[in-house]
Design a protein around this motif. Structure first.
Motif, short mmCIF file in Angstrom:
data_model
loop_
_atom_site.label_atom_id
_atom_site.label_comp_id
_atom_site.label_asym_id
_atom_site.label_seq_id
_atom_site.Cartn_x
_atom_site.Cartn_y
_atom_site.Cartn_z
N LEU A 57 0.85 -1.08 -0.10
CA LEU A 57 -0.14 0.16 0.05
C LEU A 57 0.85 1.24 0.12
O LEU A 57 0.68 2.09 -0.78
N CYS A 58 1.68 1.07 0.77
CA CYS A 58 2.69 2.40 0.74
C CYS A 58 3.68 2.53 -0.56
O CYS A 58 3.79 3.71 -0.88
N PHE A 59 4.05 1.60 -0.98
CA PHE A 59 4.72 1.54 -2.40
C PHE A 59 3.86 2.17 -3.38
O PHE A 59 4.47 3.06 -4.22
N LEU A 60 2.57 1.79 -3.44
CA LEU A 60 1.64 2.22 -4.32
C LEU A 60 1.41 3.70 -4.08
O LEU A 60 0.37 4.51 -5.03
N GLY A 61 1.60 4.57 -2.85
CA GLY A 61 1.17 5.65 -2.44
C GLY A 61 -0.11 5.82 -1.99
O GLY A 61 -0.72 6.85 -1.61
N MET A 62 -0.75 4.70 -1.72
CA MET A 62 -2.26 4.74 -0.94
C MET A 62 -1.91 4.88 0.56
O MET A 62 -2.97 5.20 1.19
N ALA A 63 -0.91 4.77 1.12
CA ALA A 63 -0.69 4.86 2.60
C ALA A 63 0.80 5.18 2.82
O ALA A 63 1.58 5.18 2.15
N GLU A 64 0.76 5.66 4.01
CA GLU A 64 2.30 5.99 4.81
C GLU A 64 2.38 5.62 6.24
O GLU A 64 1.41 5.66 6.84
N THR A 65 3.54 5.12 6.33
CA THR A 65 3.66 4.56 7.87
C THR A 65 4.56 5.61 8.49
O THR A 65 5.66 6.08 8.26
N LYS A 66 4.13 6.08 9.70
CA LYS A 66 4.98 6.99 10.65
C LYS A 66 5.39 6.23 11.68
O LYS A 66 4.62 5.58 12.52
N ALA A 67 6.65 6.48 11.79
CA ALA A 67 7.32 5.54 12.60
C ALA A 67 6.89 5.69 14.21
O ALA A 67 6.73 6.80 14.74
N GLY A 68 6.37 4.58 14.71
CA GLY A 68 5.86 4.63 16.09
C GLY A 68 4.56 4.95 16.16
O GLY A 68 4.05 4.93 17.35
N ASN A 69 3.92 5.20 14.87
CA ASN A 69 2.60 5.76 15.10
C ASN A 69 1.55 5.19 14.10
O ASN A 69 0.28 5.41 13.98
N GLY A 70 1.87 4.12 13.47
CA GLY A 70 1.08 3.48 12.65
C GLY A 70 0.94 3.73 11.31
O GLY A 70 1.74 4.54 10.61
N THR A 71 0.05 3.21 10.54
CA THR A 71 -0.25 3.45 9.10
C THR A 71 -1.39 4.13 8.64
O THR A 71 -2.37 3.74 9.35
N TYR A 72 -1.32 5.14 7.94
CA TYR A 72 -2.24 6.10 7.68
C TYR A 72 -2.67 6.18 6.22
O TYR A 72 -1.77 6.13 5.34
N VAL A 73 -3.82 6.21 5.84
CA VAL A 73 -4.12 6.44 4.63
C VAL A 73 -3.64 7.77 3.77
O VAL A 73 -3.80 8.95 4.76
N LYS A 74 -3.00 7.84 2.67
CA LYS A 74 -2.31 8.83 2.26
C LYS A 74 -3.30 10.06 1.83
O LYS A 74 -4.32 9.37 1.12
N VAL A 75 -3.08 11.30 2.23
CA VAL A 75 -3.92 12.15 1.63
C VAL A 75 -3.77 12.50 0.27
O VAL A 75 -2.62 12.43 -0.24
N PHE A 76 -4.92 12.40 -0.48
CA PHE A 76 -4.75 12.03 -1.93
C PHE A 76 -5.12 13.72 -2.75
O PHE A 76 -6.09 14.17 -2.42
N ASN A 77 -4.44 14.08 -3.66
CA ASN A 77 -4.41 15.25 -4.41
C ASN A 77 -4.45 14.63 -6.20
O ASN A 77 -3.68 14.12 -6.58
N ILE A 78 -5.73 14.77 -6.26
CA ILE A 78 -6.11 14.37 -7.83
C ILE A 78 -5.06 14.96 -8.90
O ILE A 78 -4.60 14.19 -9.80
N SER A 79 -4.72 16.20 -8.74
CA SER A 79 -3.91 16.77 -9.87
C SER A 79 -2.34 16.01 -9.68
O SER A 79 -1.94 15.88 -10.56
N ASP A 80 -1.96 16.12 -8.63
CA ASP A 80 -0.61 15.51 -8.51
C ASP A 80 -0.57 14.28 -8.86
O ASP A 80 0.33 13.65 -9.70
N TYR A 81 -1.70 13.32 -8.61
CA TYR A 81 -1.67 11.81 -9.19
C TYR A 81 -1.96 11.87 -10.42
O TYR A 81 -1.06 10.85 -11.12
N ILE A 82 -2.58 12.60 -11.19
CA ILE A 82 -2.73 12.57 -12.55
C ILE A 82 -1.47 13.02 -13.08
O ILE A 82 -0.89 12.37 -14.46
N ASN A 83 -0.69 14.06 -12.59
CA ASN A 83 0.43 14.65 -13.23
C ASN A 83 1.60 13.47 -13.14
O ASN A 83 2.29 13.10 -14.16
#
Length: 229
Positions: A57-83
């Motif tokens: 999930l993290c590799f595909l940019g759908m989530a990010e792991t914060k050290a010692g704080n768990g894994t979160y769904v990554k904030v999505f920006n459609i313009s950035d993603y399409i670019n």
């Protein structure tokens, strides 16, 4: 609602479950995913399988792991993603091929669903249509795209054909990227004209009525392609 995996499990199955829950909004942007311990217990799988799925999930940019704080769904920006995928997804040759793929395969899924969909299948599909109307009214491109993708996944599920599902899942990332790009154009047209050229309810009604010819006409209207390539 997460359920235990009863078949022999692999990390990909865990990944598919989490990806689906993110796409359908169970875990919205910025929310924390269940901990590794919770996923191990809830899904009934091993910790290495959970770790691998979260890493994917993290590799595909759908989530990010914060050290010692768990894994979160990554904030999505459609313009950035399409670019990021412009070189692939907006290349006219590739775009035409994906359009043709969606026309042929989604029409196949829809006509197959006519003979196999259950009442429960159609109830889930109707619920997604209602949510799509809300996202349309709110002009929420990202949410509408997630629901659009989920609708076609549910139609594919309604065929109750494991090989259709396998093909859908294998190409799901590419299809979802294309849905995002297409829906941006859809919303721009809607804002400019005030017209909603959305045919998803027409597709679902054709499935309910088992009308293959109407379904074909709708899909050919939805995905116009050139025939000289």
């Amino acid at each position: 609602m997460l359920k235990k995996i009863v078949k022999s499990s692999v990390p990909q199955q865990v990944f598919d479950i989490l990806r689906k829950e993110i796409i359908n909004g169970t875990y919205p942007e910025g929310s924390k995913l269940p901990s590794e311990n919770e996923l191990v217990e809830t899904l009934g799988v091993s910790r290495p399988s959970v770790k691998t799925a979260l890493q994917q999930l993290c590799f595909l940019g759908m989530a990010e792991t914060k050290a010692g704080n768990g894994t979160y769904v990554k904030v999505f920006n459609i313009s950035d993603y399409i670019n990021q995928v412009t070189d692939f997804i907006l290349d006219e040759h590739n775009k035409e091929e994906i359009t043709e793929y969606r026309l042929q395969m989604e029409l196949t899924y829809a006509t197959a669903a006519m003979g196999h969909a259950t009442e429960e299948d159609m109830k889930k599909i109707d619920e997604i249509l209602d949510l799509m109307d809300i996202s349309y009214q709110n002009r929420d491109i990202v949410r509408h795209s997630q629901l659009d993708f989920q609708l076609h996944y549910l139609i594919c599920q309604a065929t109750h054909n494991q090989y259709f599902l396998l093909v859908f899942q294998m190409l799901s990332d590419i299809v979802y990227q294309y849905v995002l790009s297409r829906n941006e154009n859809f919303f721009n047209d809607m804002i400019l004209t005030g017209i909603k050229p959305d045919v998803h309810r027409d597709i679902v009604n054709a499935i309910k009525n088992k009308d293959k010819e109407a379904c074909r006409r709708i899909y050919e209207y939805k995905y116009p392609i050139h025939t000289d390539h």
